[in-house]
Design a protein around this motif. Structure first.
Motif, PDB file in Angstrom:
ATOM      1  N   ALA A 286      39.899   2.114  65.245  1.00 46.67           N
ATOM      2  CA  ALA A 286      41.077   1.349  65.085  1.00 46.67           C
ATOM      3  C   ALA A 286      41.280   0.048  65.886  1.00 46.67           C
TER       4      ALA A 286
ATOM      5  N   MET B 255      43.191  -1.738  67.886  1.00 50.69           N
ATOM      6  CA  MET B 255      44.044  -1.467  68.664  1.00 50.69           C
ATOM      7  C   MET B 255      44.895  -2.679  69.211  1.00 50.69           C
TER       8      MET B 255
ATOM      9  N   ARG C 118      40.842   6.816  67.676  1.00 50.29           N
ATOM     10  CA  ARG C 118      40.618   5.718  68.332  1.00 50.29           C
ATOM     11  C   ARG C 118      39.352   4.720  68.411  1.00 50.29           C
ATOM     12  N   SER C 119      38.330   5.455  67.626  1.00 50.88           N
ATOM     13  CA  SER C 119      37.064   4.778  67.779  1.00 50.88           C
ATOM     14  C   SER C 119      37.067   3.411  66.914  1.00 50.88           C
TER      15      SER C 119
END
Lengths: 164, 467
Positions: free
Chosen positions: B19, B21, B16-17
């Motif tokens: 990417a 999004m 998540r950190s």
């Protein structure tokens, strides 16, 4: 009462009237009406537990303010309060906003969807490409030549308002 | 809004950190995010990355707002130059688009500018282009009164089958030219600065069978009746009615749920009467009436008929300086508000007109929540302690269901403690809770009106439980 189960197996109990704000859930409940209690459990497999918490908080806040009242009291304090509350609600990091967009999209909650999208669009407003890239982690994979030559000549009308 | 499918599992599994999004969202969702940008900002996202390069060409939501349009170059200082640039930009954007649907098309002009028939032709052809691409939401605002732009809209706007939401301000084809209106999908209509005559209004409601939301702002109302089976939300805001004293505005809207009325005034300081109204709204649940300006009432009878038509509401807001007249003249003719649960009264001076509130409360037997905001606001007596003793002689209120009374006042109003005492005596129900909030000082003597920012700074919220 309806039970929502998130992808990491957490359970959320919500009143049916509250959950009805999601058009997807409303349709599912409508489909299963008249069946047993076990059918009142809805799996929301594609959402982790942090997001349902936020979505339910959003539902509860909006449940107190039905559409007719919102319309009649446009100038009213309640509407202003709701606006302030929403601004605070959407003031989170970009990953959460992304998840909210996906959740609101699959659960079909128009107002939540629009609110989250608007907040993300703020990132793109009045910023240079580099700044946006930094905040949203959009990777710039243009080559140096492309950046120097191709894009400027192709899109001159976007930037300089000159029409060669 | 139909749910769009996307593979959320795939998105979820990535780290998540770091990417990206936003880019991993499907095109249709990125388009919604881009719909909150102006067209210029949206087009400029093409330099973000290869993924974004062609995204805008299929963007179905385009918002061209001249007031937010930035242009650099030699003409930037002059408004004419800006107008020309804006026209060029819109035309170029539309030419560079792929042939995909266009769901939203907003155009707004602002500032004084010189328009020629060439410009009018351009603008008309944009609209024709949009109408051909499955247009659903159409907004067209113009800031200035301009004869050329007044006859600008192509008549196709009134016969477009896909339109759902239309907002038009200050621009219109001449009313005589509209021969037919056929908008089978139209749900919401917003009209501003437009002359509405009876023939047009009749044609409108015949041609829009599913119209639910109608908002009229600053319009000149020449109609005498609105008849609609489908209308649910109606707002009439600062409109001026040109009816004679003996004529009546008829609102025959059986499915209406919510009605907002704000009285009108004109910029040339001419005083207009509130029209006499006949409201036929049997399913109305929410209403908000704001009568604020110093405008006259019909000379022969001081009865506008608004209050009588609202007898079915559950949620009612009355605000504005002239509310006291509305209550005084119309309350005696009213039936009981038997459904009313939530009542807000704003800007009614209780030390002068306590009796009006009292008799109104006696018309609402099932009231649950009473909200009194800015009592004493802008009344004639200023800061002196003045309580009209006559006004305090009223029948006690036996509202058995009343739960909360919320009172907000300005601290300079010294008559408030006395009024509160009477309120306490009047409401005989011992379970009701009275919440009192001070809003700080109200700048009456300086003649500046209410300075909200200053008041917010000095206001000290205190709530007391009187019972």
């Amino acid at each position: 009462m309806i039970t929502l189960i998130s992808s990491d197996k957490r359970k959320f109990h919500v009143l049916e009237e509250v959950a009805n704000q999601s058009l997807t859930i409303r349709d599912v409940i409508e489909d299963r009406r008249g069946r047993r209690r076990a059918d009142r459990i809805i799996l929301v497999t594609n959402i982790n537990s942090k997001i349902p918490e936020k979505v339910i908080v959003y539902w509860l806040r909006h449940f107190l303010m039905p559409e007719e009242i919102a319309h009649a009291s446009m100038s009213h304090k309640k509407a202003e309060k709701l606006k302030k509350w929403e601004a605070k609600f959407f003031d989170t990091d970009i990953d959460t906003l992304n998840d909210l967009i996906l959740a609101a999209d699959s659960l079909d909650i128009p107002s939540l969807f629009d609110g989250a999208c608007e907040k993300v669009s703020d990132i793109l407003k009045n910023r240079s490409a580099e700044e946006v890239g930094e905040i949203s982690k959009i990777e710039n994979e243009f080559t140096h030549e492309e950046e120097e030559e191709e894009i400027p000549s192709e899109n001159a009308w976007v930037w300089r308002n000159e029409f060669a | 809004m139909a749910p769009r499918t996307c593979d959320m599992e795939r998105v979820g599994r990535r780290s998540r950190s770091d990417a990206d999004m936003i880019s991993s969202l499907p095109d249709c969702l990125i388009h919604v995010i881009m719909s909150f940008l102006t067209a210029q900002e949206a087009v400029r996202t093409c330099v973000l990355s290869k993924r974004w390069e062609k995204l805008w060409t299929t963007l179905p939501f385009l918002d061209f707002d001249m007031s937010k349009f930035e242009c650099d170059g030699k003409h930037s200082g002059r408004i004419e130059g800006k107008f020309e640039r804006f026209l060029d930009f819109v035309s170029m954007t539309l030419l560079h688009r792929e042939t995909s649907d266009m769901h939203k098309f907003h155009v707004s002009f602002s500032g004084k500018m010189h328009r020629s028939s060439k410009h009018t032709m351009f603008i008309r052809s944009w609209i024709v282009y949009a109408l051909k691409h499955n247009l659903q939401v159409f907004k067209f605002y113009s800031d200035v009164q301009d004869l050329l732009i007044n006859s600008l809209l192509p008549l196709g706007v009134f016969t477009c089958a896909s339109l759902v939401d239309v907002s038009i301000s200050r621009t219109f084809p001449p009313l005589g030219n509209i021969k037919v209106i056929n908008l089978p999908a139209l749900k919401r209509l917003y009209l501003r600065f437009i002359h509405l005559d009876q023939a047009f209004v009749e044609m409108l409601f015949c041609g829009c069978p599913v119209l639910e939301i109608l908002h009229l702002k600053d319009c000149c109302c020449l109609y005498s009746s609105i008849n609609s089976q489908s209308l649910k939300y109606l707002t009439v805001e600062t409109c001026i009615s040109f009816l004679n004293d003996n004529e009546m505005e008829l609102y025959n809207t059986p499915s209406l749920l919510s009605f907002c009325y704000t009285d009108g005034y004109s910029s040339d300081n001419v005083v207009y009467n509130i029209p006499k109204m006949l409201l036929k709204m049997p399913s109305l649940t929410c209403a908000s009436i704001n009568i604020d300006r110093h405008i006259g009432w019909s000379a022969d009878s001081k009865n506008s008929g608004i209050l009588i038509g609202l007898s079915t509401v559950q949620n009612l807001t009355l605000s504005g300086y002239m509310i006291k007249d509305l209550l005084a003249y119309e309350l005696p003719n009213c039936l009981e508000f038997s459904n009313l649960k939530d009542l807000s009264v704003e800007c009614l001076c209780l030390s002068c007109h306590f009796n009006l509130l009292g008799s109104f409360l006696n018309h609402c037997p099932n009231l649950e929540k009473l909200f009194l905001h800015r009592i004493g606001f802008r009344c004639e007596h200023g800061e002196e302690v003045h309580v009209n003793q006559e006004a305090l002689k009223i029948a006690p209120f036996k509202g058995g269901r009343l739960k909360t009374v919320d009172v907000q006042f300005y601290r300079c109003d010294k008559s408030v403690p006395l009024v509160l005492k009477y309120l306490q005596d009047t409401i005989e129900n011992s379970r009701a809770q009275i919440i009192v909030t001070s809003l700080g000082h109200y700048l009456y003597r300086r003649g500046k009106g209410f300075n909200s920012r200053w008041a917010r700074k000095t206001s000290k919220l205190y709530s007391t439980r009187l019972y």
